[in-house]
Design an enzyme around this catalytic site. Structure first.
Site, PDB file in Angstrom:
ATOM      1  N   HIS A 143       4.672  47.708 -27.242  1.00  0.00           N
ATOM      2  CA  HIS A 143       4.621  48.362 -25.923  1.00  0.00           C
ATOM      3  C   HIS A 143       5.660  48.486 -25.088  1.00  0.00           C
ATOM      4  O   HIS A 143       5.829  49.351 -24.254  1.00  0.00           O
ATOM      5  CB  HIS A 143       3.211  48.005 -25.021  1.00  0.00           C
ATOM      6  CG  HIS A 143       3.549  46.980 -24.080  1.00  0.00           C
ATOM      7  ND1 HIS A 143       3.135  45.671 -24.469  1.00  0.00           N
ATOM      8  CD2 HIS A 143       4.160  46.833 -22.913  1.00  0.00           C
ATOM      9  CE1 HIS A 143       3.675  44.744 -23.418  1.00  0.00           C
ATOM     10  NE2 HIS A 143       3.970  45.331 -22.470  1.00  0.00           N
ATOM     11  N   ASP A 190       0.558  44.342 -30.983  1.00  0.00           N
ATOM     12  CA  ASP A 190       1.520  44.590 -30.000  1.00  0.00           C
ATOM     13  C   ASP A 190       2.586  43.790 -30.291  1.00  0.00           C
ATOM     14  O   ASP A 190       3.005  42.716 -29.767  1.00  0.00           O
ATOM     15  CB  ASP A 190       0.760  44.287 -28.641  1.00  0.00           C
ATOM     16  CG  ASP A 190       1.983  44.704 -27.644  1.00  0.00           C
ATOM     17  OD1 ASP A 190       2.723  45.323 -27.859  1.00  0.00           O
ATOM     18  OD2 ASP A 190       1.535  44.460 -26.514  1.00  0.00           O
ATOM     19  N   SER A 243       6.719  41.307 -20.148  1.00  0.00           N
ATOM     20  CA  SER A 243       6.163  41.725 -21.436  1.00  0.00           C
ATOM     21  C   SER A 243       7.369  41.590 -22.565  1.00  0.00           C
ATOM     22  O   SER A 243       8.538  41.848 -22.337  1.00  0.00           O
ATOM     23  CB  SER A 243       5.930  43.408 -21.436  1.00  0.00           C
ATOM     24  OG  SER A 243       4.700  43.585 -20.673  1.00  0.00           O
ATOM     25  N   GLY A 244       6.684  41.318 -23.647  1.00  0.00           N
ATOM     26  CA  GLY A 244       7.858  41.172 -25.066  1.00  0.00           C
ATOM     27  C   GLY A 244       8.324  39.880 -24.903  1.00  0.00           C
ATOM     28  O   GLY A 244       8.907  39.426 -26.139  1.00  0.00           O
ATOM     29  N   GLY A 275       7.408  43.116 -16.394  1.00  0.00           N
ATOM     30  CA  GLY A 275       8.882  42.807 -16.825  1.00  0.00           C
ATOM     31  C   GLY A 275       9.041  41.506 -17.603  1.00  0.00           C
ATOM     32  O   GLY A 275      10.110  41.530 -18.261  1.00  0.00           O
TER      33      GLY A 275
END
Length: 270
Positions: free
Chosen positions: A74, A122, A217-218, A215
């Site tokens: 995402h 994801d 994320s990942g 922020g």
């Protein structure tokens, strides 16, 4: 001589392996996020995008090979130009030894559907334009053993430059937060995440005090293996729309150990 050679070979992985920071993180049972010790999560990447000639942090990532970074699907938009910053602690400062690399290619899991985040998948891999040289501040994280499941209350650390609280400011310094794993049986209960959470995900947190936020994320969920090495067990995927640290809505991560073969396949074929 063979004995000496063997000693060198057995020592080599510790010196150049994965999951062993030169500057070990300060790990304590602190509740609430805190500034990380500089360069103590040396596989942490900042994924940045270009807008009008300026670079902006958008997501985290994890260096898992000298030219591969793991992040969330995402985080990737085909309309954006990205770079990966490694060896960073303070995003606002010039830091010696840090390096920004452009992606050679970005591979998003083929089953990812942005309209159906709760389906999972994801996960994305970024192939860097060149191999990075590992250093005191740039290291690899270990992948967990395939299909390994963390037991309830395992203490892990989420790291990133995400917001300090719901709608809060973005920090310059890398943050770390202690999160306790919530097992799937608990997390999938109706009063928690219910059917939204899948067995290919990891839940951690949910105490209403500490969580990942926009922020982050990942970025990685860092958990220490029995051998002391840090493994990336999760990729920050989603949280509650009610707020970042909402009670019984733990941060949800893509469970990396469910995708070992996908990761290996992508790295081998690209």
């Amino acid at each position: 001589m063979l004995g000496v050679l063997f000693a060198v070979l057995t020592l080599a992985p510790a010196a150049f392996g994965c999951g062993v920071p030169v500057y070990p993180p300060l790990v304590s049972r602190v509740v609430g996020g805190e500034n990380a010790k500089p360069y103590s999560w040396p596989w942490q990447a900042s994924l940045q995008y270009n807008s009008n000639g300026k670079w902006y942090h958008t997501c985290g990532g994890t260096l898992i090979a000298t030219n591969w970074v793991l992040t969330a699907a995402h985080c990737i938009s085909s309309s954006r130009t990205y770079r990966v910053f490694l060896g960073k602690y303070n995003l606002a400062a010039e830091e010696k030894g840090s390096i920004a690399l452009s992606p050679e290619k970005i591979i998003v899991n083929e089953n990812w559907n942005p309209d159906r985040v709760a389906d999972g998948y994801d996960i994305a891999l970024i192939k860097l334009s060149e191999h990075v040289t590992l250093s005191d501040q740039i290291q690899l994280a270990c992948l967990p053993p395939a299909q390994s499941i963390l037991s309830s209350n395992t203490a892990c650390y989420v790291t990133g430059w995400g917001r300090l609280q719901t709608n809060g400011p973005l920090p310059d310094d890398l943050q770390q937060g202690l999160l306790l794993v919530v097992d799937y049986a608990t997390c999938s209960q109706p009063s928690w995440w219910g059917k939204t959470v899948k067995s290919t995900m990891v839940c951690a947190g949910g105490d209403g005090i500490i969580s990942s936020c926009n922020g982050d994320s990942g970025g990685p969920l860092n958990c220490q293996g029995d051998d002391g090495r840090w493994e990336v067990h999760g990729i920050v995927s989603f949280g509650s729309s009610l707020g970042c640290n909402y009670y019984r809505k733990p941060s949800v991560f893509t469970r990396v150990s469910a995708y070992n073969s996908w990761i290996e396949q992508v790295m081998a074929n690209n």
